[in-house]
Design a protein around this motif. Structure first.
Motif, PDB file in Angstrom:
ATOM      1  N   ASN A  32     -39.754  43.437  -9.383  1.00 50.68           N
ATOM      2  CA  ASN A  32     -40.725  42.488  -8.842  1.00 50.68           C
ATOM      3  C   ASN A  32     -41.289  43.081  -7.558  1.00 50.68           C
ATOM      4  N   THR A  33     -42.348  42.505  -7.077  1.00 50.11           N
ATOM      5  CA  THR A  33     -42.859  42.924  -5.776  1.00 50.11           C
ATOM      6  C   THR A  33     -43.151  41.686  -4.954  1.00 50.11           C
ATOM      7  N   PHE A  34     -42.801  41.747  -3.706  1.00 53.91           N
ATOM      8  CA  PHE A  34     -43.089  40.646  -2.797  1.00 53.91           C
ATOM      9  C   PHE A  34     -44.377  40.940  -2.032  1.00 53.91           C
ATOM     10  N   LEU A  35     -44.603  42.215  -1.759  1.00 53.39           N
ATOM     11  CA  LEU A  35     -45.782  42.641  -1.008  1.00 53.39           C
ATOM     12  C   LEU A  35     -46.641  43.569  -1.843  1.00 53.39           C
ATOM     13  N   THR A  36     -47.918  43.547  -1.579  1.00 57.01           N
ATOM     14  CA  THR A  36     -48.775  44.590  -2.130  1.00 57.01           C
ATOM     15  C   THR A  36     -48.595  45.826  -1.245  1.00 57.01           C
ATOM     16  N   GLU A  37     -49.083  46.951  -1.690  1.00 55.42           N
ATOM     17  CA  GLU A  37     -48.981  48.164  -0.870  1.00 55.42           C
ATOM     18  C   GLU A  37     -49.763  47.984   0.437  1.00 55.42           C
ATOM     19  N   LYS A  38     -50.906  47.316   0.355  1.00 57.36           N
ATOM     20  CA  LYS A  38     -51.711  47.066   1.562  1.00 57.36           C
ATOM     21  C   LYS A  38     -50.935  46.211   2.562  1.00 57.36           C
ATOM     22  N   GLN A  39     -50.269  45.159   2.074  1.00 59.59           N
ATOM     23  CA  GLN A  39     -49.503  44.281   2.957  1.00 59.59           C
ATOM     24  C   GLN A  39     -48.333  45.026   3.592  1.00 59.59           C
ATOM     25  N   ALA A  40     -47.656  45.840   2.795  1.00 67.33           N
ATOM     26  CA  ALA A  40     -46.554  46.642   3.340  1.00 67.33           C
ATOM     27  C   ALA A  40     -47.080  47.567   4.431  1.00 67.33           C
ATOM     28  N   GLN A  41     -48.222  48.175   4.178  1.00 65.05           N
ATOM     29  CA  GLN A  41     -48.835  49.086   5.152  1.00 65.05           C
ATOM     30  C   GLN A  41     -49.188  48.352   6.443  1.00 65.05           C
ATOM     31  N   GLN A  42     -49.666  47.119   6.317  1.00 65.91           N
ATOM     32  CA  GLN A  42     -50.000  46.330   7.505  1.00 65.91           C
ATOM     33  C   GLN A  42     -48.751  46.055   8.351  1.00 65.91           C
ATOM     34  N   ILE A  43     -47.644  45.742   7.689  1.00 64.43           N
ATOM     35  CA  ILE A  43     -46.399  45.487   8.420  1.00 64.43           C
ATOM     36  C   ILE A  43     -45.895  46.783   9.052  1.00 64.43           C
ATOM     37  N   ILE A  44     -45.967  47.882   8.332  1.00 63.04           N
ATOM     38  CA  ILE A  44     -45.523  49.178   8.856  1.00 63.04           C
ATOM     39  C   ILE A  44     -46.336  49.548  10.100  1.00 63.04           C
ATOM     40  N   GLU A  45     -47.651  49.467   9.999  1.00 65.41           N
ATOM     41  CA  GLU A  45     -48.509  49.828  11.132  1.00 65.41           C
ATOM     42  C   GLU A  45     -48.245  48.951  12.345  1.00 65.41           C
ATOM     43  N   THR A  46     -48.130  47.654  12.127  1.00 61.02           N
ATOM     44  CA  THR A  46     -47.894  46.745  13.244  1.00 61.02           C
ATOM     45  C   THR A  46     -46.510  46.967  13.839  1.00 61.02           C
ATOM     46  N   SER A  47     -45.518  47.246  13.006  1.00 66.38           N
ATOM     47  CA  SER A  47     -44.171  47.517  13.515  1.00 66.38           C
ATOM     48  C   SER A  47     -44.160  48.769  14.384  1.00 66.38           C
ATOM     49  N   PHE A  48     -44.853  49.811  13.950  1.00 71.48           N
ATOM     50  CA  PHE A  48     -44.970  51.009  14.788  1.00 71.48           C
ATOM     51  C   PHE A  48     -45.685  50.685  16.103  1.00 71.48           C
ATOM     52  N   ASP A  49     -46.731  49.869  16.023  1.00 73.28           N
ATOM     53  CA  ASP A  49     -47.448  49.477  17.248  1.00 73.28           C
ATOM     54  C   ASP A  49     -46.517  48.760  18.220  1.00 73.28           C
ATOM     55  N   TRP A  50     -45.723  47.821  17.704  1.00 77.15           N
ATOM     56  CA  TRP A  50     -44.776  47.108  18.576  1.00 77.15           C
ATOM     57  C   TRP A  50     -43.759  48.063  19.169  1.00 77.15           C
ATOM     58  N   LEU A  51     -43.345  49.027  18.389  1.00 74.16           N
ATOM     59  CA  LEU A  51     -42.328  49.979  18.842  1.00 74.16           C
ATOM     60  C   LEU A  51     -42.831  50.848  19.988  1.00 74.16           C
ATOM     61  N   ILE A  52     -44.091  51.225  19.960  1.00 74.88           N
ATOM     62  CA  ILE A  52     -44.602  52.134  20.997  1.00 74.88           C
ATOM     63  C   ILE A  52     -45.337  51.401  22.123  1.00 74.88           C
ATOM     64  N   SER A  53     -45.506  50.092  21.995  1.00 73.73           N
ATOM     65  CA  SER A  53     -46.204  49.347  23.046  1.00 73.73           C
ATOM     66  C   SER A  53     -45.195  48.733  24.011  1.00 73.73           C
ATOM     67  N   ASP A  54     -45.725  48.023  24.981  1.00 76.47           N
ATOM     68  CA  ASP A  54     -44.886  47.382  25.993  1.00 76.47           C
ATOM     69  C   ASP A  54     -44.426  46.012  25.495  1.00 76.47           C
ATOM     70  N   THR A  55     -43.664  46.032  24.433  1.00 76.66           N
ATOM     71  CA  THR A  55     -43.147  44.807  23.815  1.00 76.66           C
ATOM     72  C   THR A  55     -41.686  44.646  24.233  1.00 76.66           C
TER      73      THR A  55
END
Length: 190
Positions: A110-133
């Motif tokens: 089964n899939t919970f996310l589309t590839e695009k949705q997974a990519q959005q979470i990956i990109e945002t997670s990297f952004d949070w990791l390198i920003s002043d969060t």
């Protein structure tokens, strides 16, 4: 006042204290007609109480991640727009839940996310990791990225580089989470 009005009023006057969040999330869990209400407020970053809704939504999704299904596209599209510290902490934790659940669902074809949705979470997670969060958000982001790294081999090298480079410049809490993830990545190598 209607139940929805009462719920919104309680949400607007809530704090981040766990007992209050437990009461509000319990109301949603008991009455799923409140789910669109909490989703609507949490995913509207222009709503002055969206971060309070995120605090409650975190517990609701932890209880039943499938309740995010109808909202996952809107959730992923909204990710880059979150800027409130409290919202990011809760949303990053939901991203971690989603990453784990997505991998689990793939094991049953089964899939919970589309590839695009997974990519959005990956990109945002990297952004949070390198920003002043805040550290908690970074810890949830690195855990989500670790899960997605099981699907995308380019993630672990990027994640290792960021965690290793930033290690000395962060708090003991960040270092502990970072060390945990780096050890897990090391165990995945043949």
């Amino acid at each position: 006042m209607s139940q929805i009005s009462n719920f919104i009023h309680a949400l607007e006057n809530s704090t981040a204290h766990r007992p209050i969040r437990d009461i509000l999330s319990g109301e949603v869990i008991q009455n799923t007609k409140l789910l669109p209400v909490i989703m609507g407020i949490a995913l509207d970053v222009n709503n002055e109480n969206h971060y309070k809704a995120c605090w409650t939504l975190e517990l609701v999704i932890e209880h039943n991640i499938n309740w995010l299904t109808d909202y996952v596209d809107q959730f992923c599209n909204t990710l880059p727009s979150f800027s409130h510290v409290g919202a990011i902490r809760s949303i990053s934790k939901i991203c971690m839940f989603v990453a784990k659940y997505h991998l689990k669902s793939l094991k049953t074809n089964n899939t919970f996310l589309t590839e695009k949705q997974a990519q959005q979470i990956i990109e945002t997670s990297f952004d949070w990791l390198i920003s002043d969060t805040k550290v908690a958000s970074k810890a949830y982001a690195m855990r989500a990225l670790f899960e997605f790294g099981k699907l995308h081999d380019w993630i672990y090298p990027e994640l290792q580089e960021i965690l290793s480079k930033d290690f000395a410049h962060h708090s003991p809490a960040y270092q502990s989470a970072s060390k945990e993830i780096l050890q897990k990545i090391a165990k995945t190598k043949p």
